[in-house]
Write a protein that holds these residues in place. Structure first.
Motif, PDB file in Angstrom:
ATOM      1  N   ALA A 136     -11.241  -5.944  11.746  1.00  0.00           N
ATOM      2  CA  ALA A 136     -10.371  -6.794  12.272  1.00  0.00           C
ATOM      3  C   ALA A 136      -8.937  -6.208  12.356  1.00  0.00           C
ATOM      4  O   ALA A 136      -8.358  -5.568  11.370  1.00  0.00           O
ATOM      5  CB  ALA A 136     -10.270  -7.920  11.186  1.00  0.00           C
ATOM      6  N   ARG A 137      -8.362  -6.210  13.576  1.00  0.00           N
ATOM      7  CA  ARG A 137      -7.137  -5.613  13.893  1.00  0.00           C
ATOM      8  C   ARG A 137      -6.019  -6.438  13.065  1.00  0.00           C
ATOM      9  O   ARG A 137      -5.622  -7.495  13.518  1.00  0.00           O
ATOM     10  CB  ARG A 137      -6.813  -5.366  15.364  1.00  0.00           C
ATOM     11  CG  ARG A 137      -5.440  -4.569  15.479  1.00  0.00           C
ATOM     12  CD  ARG A 137      -5.425  -4.224  16.926  1.00  0.00           C
ATOM     13  NE  ARG A 137      -6.457  -3.219  17.497  1.00  0.00           N
ATOM     14  CZ  ARG A 137      -6.304  -1.809  17.259  1.00  0.00           C
ATOM     15  NH1 ARG A 137      -5.150  -1.620  16.860  1.00  0.00           N
ATOM     16  NH2 ARG A 137      -7.300  -0.849  17.535  1.00  0.00           N
ATOM     17  N   ASN A 138      -5.170  -5.642  12.254  1.00  0.00           N
ATOM     18  CA  ASN A 138      -3.982  -6.272  11.590  1.00  0.00           C
ATOM     19  C   ASN A 138      -2.965  -5.486  11.666  1.00  0.00           C
ATOM     20  O   ASN A 138      -2.933  -4.208  10.881  1.00  0.00           O
ATOM     21  CB  ASN A 138      -4.578  -6.576  10.098  1.00  0.00           C
ATOM     22  CG  ASN A 138      -5.800  -7.486   9.966  1.00  0.00           C
ATOM     23  OD1 ASN A 138      -5.742  -8.501  10.619  1.00  0.00           O
ATOM     24  ND2 ASN A 138      -6.493  -7.260   9.154  1.00  0.00           N
ATOM     25  N   ASN A 139      -2.048  -5.584  12.499  1.00  0.00           N
ATOM     26  CA  ASN A 139      -0.822  -4.733  12.366  1.00  0.00           C
ATOM     27  C   ASN A 139       0.055  -5.145  11.195  1.00  0.00           C
ATOM     28  O   ASN A 139       0.903  -6.101  11.296  1.00  0.00           O
ATOM     29  CB  ASN A 139      -0.136  -4.891  13.904  1.00  0.00           C
ATOM     30  CG  ASN A 139       0.859  -4.026  14.023  1.00  0.00           C
ATOM     31  OD1 ASN A 139       1.808  -3.638  13.029  1.00  0.00           O
ATOM     32  ND2 ASN A 139       1.030  -3.127  14.982  1.00  0.00           N
ATOM     33  N   SER A 158       0.475   0.035   9.615  1.00  0.00           N
ATOM     34  CA  SER A 158      -0.825   0.464   9.777  1.00  0.00           C
ATOM     35  C   SER A 158      -1.497  -0.765  10.377  1.00  0.00           C
ATOM     36  O   SER A 158      -1.280  -1.877  10.330  1.00  0.00           O
ATOM     37  CB  SER A 158      -1.447   1.029   8.576  1.00  0.00           C
ATOM     38  OG  SER A 158      -2.847   1.030   8.633  1.00  0.00           O
ATOM     39  N   ASP A 159      -2.583  -0.352  11.300  1.00  0.00           N
ATOM     40  CA  ASP A 159      -3.499  -1.496  11.901  1.00  0.00           C
ATOM     41  C   ASP A 159      -4.750  -1.711  10.629  1.00  0.00           C
ATOM     42  O   ASP A 159      -5.417  -2.908  11.059  1.00  0.00           O
ATOM     43  CB  ASP A 159      -4.213  -0.830  12.976  1.00  0.00           C
ATOM     44  CG  ASP A 159      -3.330  -0.593  14.172  1.00  0.00           C
ATOM     45  OD1 ASP A 159      -2.235  -1.527  14.266  1.00  0.00           O
ATOM     46  OD2 ASP A 159      -3.526   0.145  14.926  1.00  0.00           O
ATOM     47  N   SER A 160      -4.772  -0.959   9.645  1.00  0.00           N
ATOM     48  CA  SER A 160      -5.663  -1.201   8.519  1.00  0.00           C
ATOM     49  C   SER A 160      -4.868  -1.975   7.577  1.00  0.00           C
ATOM     50  O   SER A 160      -3.623  -1.843   7.376  1.00  0.00           O
ATOM     51  CB  SER A 160      -6.234  -0.387   7.998  1.00  0.00           C
ATOM     52  OG  SER A 160      -6.981   0.505   9.169  1.00  0.00           O
ATOM     53  N   SER A 161      -5.506  -2.843   6.625  1.00  0.00           N
ATOM     54  CA  SER A 161      -4.949  -3.582   5.515  1.00  0.00           C
ATOM     55  C   SER A 161      -5.766  -3.506   4.631  1.00  0.00           C
ATOM     56  O   SER A 161      -7.260  -3.454   4.790  1.00  0.00           O
ATOM     57  CB  SER A 161      -4.749  -5.090   6.017  1.00  0.00           C
ATOM     58  OG  SER A 161      -5.765  -5.809   6.220  1.00  0.00           O
TER      59      SER A 161
END
Length: 364
Positions: A136-139, A158-161
């Motif tokens: 899931a892309r999360n900026n 980051s695009d990761s969370s």
């Protein structure tokens, strides 16, 4: 004329307009190949040694804090070793994005890679949930990270969370596990050479190192996979030792100087009487096909045979048949032994000589 032409050309070139552009391309020397060089030198102030590793190496009991890029944790063998080390008091800091040494800090973002199931399983066992761009892309952006009751100003994106169970997603998560601690930071740029001096990045690094209750070495892993040469050096040497032993045994078995000693003064076979006769016969065979050796023997047999045939009253009978009956040999062999001028080869010579000797013994 030539000087005037060169003068005109130089004036034309110096009169051209140009624009000077400066572009930052990065560090030189060790800093170019080791993005954690500044962090490693920062950690030299602590009591333990600082280990800089090009590829995966499992931490030991002498290691206190270990910084590892997430792509390295690609199998359960690595994660099991880390889990055991964390349970015994180690502090593992996993950097998810911008964590590999080959990432250029002055170019675009690195390519997105899938999180390995073994890594996700390690986080799940510690109660940490990772949302990766492939999932899931999360900026996610963060200007503040809270850790151990303190707040640190940072520049993180980051695009990761990452988040603890039922916690708010962000770029940082840390949890105690057994006697040790597991920390996940999705933006690894905070501790890289280019950005470690900004905001409170160095202070956060100091807090992570000081969070463990045990003193020991601090390790930074730069690579993204297990080195083939490191694997061979660790596991191939028993095979090489076995091959060396087998080679030595083969040499001892097949080379005479590795076997039993021979007699210092052996008896030469050429001094035997039979070998002298063999050498003499070979010389006569090459000289005249042994006609000189067979002639006297044949003459002696004919003389004795004729005297015996006269005494026995068989003077007018077939002489070759008389000798054949007397020696119990076929007439053809007796005829060949006495009448053949020269044997065709050495085998016939041997047989002819044997027949003549037998006839001579009978007529004796």
């Amino acid at each position: 004329m030539k000087r005037i032409f060169l003068l005109v050309v130089s004036l034309a070139l110096t009169a051209c307009d140009y624009t000077e552009v400066k572009r930052e391309i990065g560090y030189k020397g060790k800093s170019r190949v080791n993005p954690w060089l500044a962090a490693e030198r920062f950690c030299e102030q602590y009591d333990g040694d600082v280990r800089s590793l090009a590829s995966w190496t499992a931490p030991t009991v002498a290691d206190a804090v270990w910084f590892v890029p997430a792509p390295i944790l690609s199998n359960e063998s690595f994660t099991r070793q880390l889990e055991s080390w964390i349970e015994d008091g180690g502090h593992l800091v996993v950097l998810v994005d911008y964590a590999n040494a080959e990432t250029n800090d002055w170019s675009g973002p690195p390519p997105v890679t899938n999180p390995e199931p073994a890594f996700l399983k390690l986080l799940e066992g510690a109660g940490i949930k990772l949302e990766h761009p492939e999932i899931a892309r999360n900026n996610v952006k963060a200007s503040e990270i809270k850790f151990d009751g303190k707040s640190y100003n940072v520049v993180a994106e980051s695009d990761s969370s990452v988040a603890l169970r039922d916690g708010e997603a962000g770029v940082f998560a840390s949890v105690k596990k057994g006697e040790g601690r597991l920390t996940v930071l999705t933006d690894g740029r905070l501790f890289r050479n280019r950005w470690i001096g900004e905001k409170d990045h160095a202070a956060l690094l100091d807090a992570l190192i000081s969070a463990t209750e045990y003193d020991g070495n601090i390790g930074f892993t730069r690579g993204s996979a297990l080195s083939l040469w490191a694997l061979l050096s660790e596991h191939l040497w028993p095979v090489l030792i076995g091959l060396a032993v087998l080679t030595l045994l083969w040499l001892w078995r097949n080379f005479s100087r590795f076997g039993p000693l021979e007699a210092a003064h052996g008896i030469s076979t050429l001094r035997g009487y039979d070998h002298h006769l063999e050498a003499l016969g070979d010389f006569q065979w090459r000289l005249d096909r042994a006609a000189a050796l067979l002639g006297p023997l044949r003459a002696q047999i004919v003389e004795r045979g004729q005297r015996m045939s006269q005494r026995s009253g068989h003077r007018d009978d077939d002489f070759f048949q008389f000798l054949a009956d007397l020696a119990s040999l076929p007439r053809e062999r007796v005829f060949r032994a006495l009448a053949e001028t020269a044997p065709a080869d050495s085998a016939i010579l041997t047989r002819t000589t044997a027949d003549l000797q037998h006839l001579l013994q009978v007529l004796h």
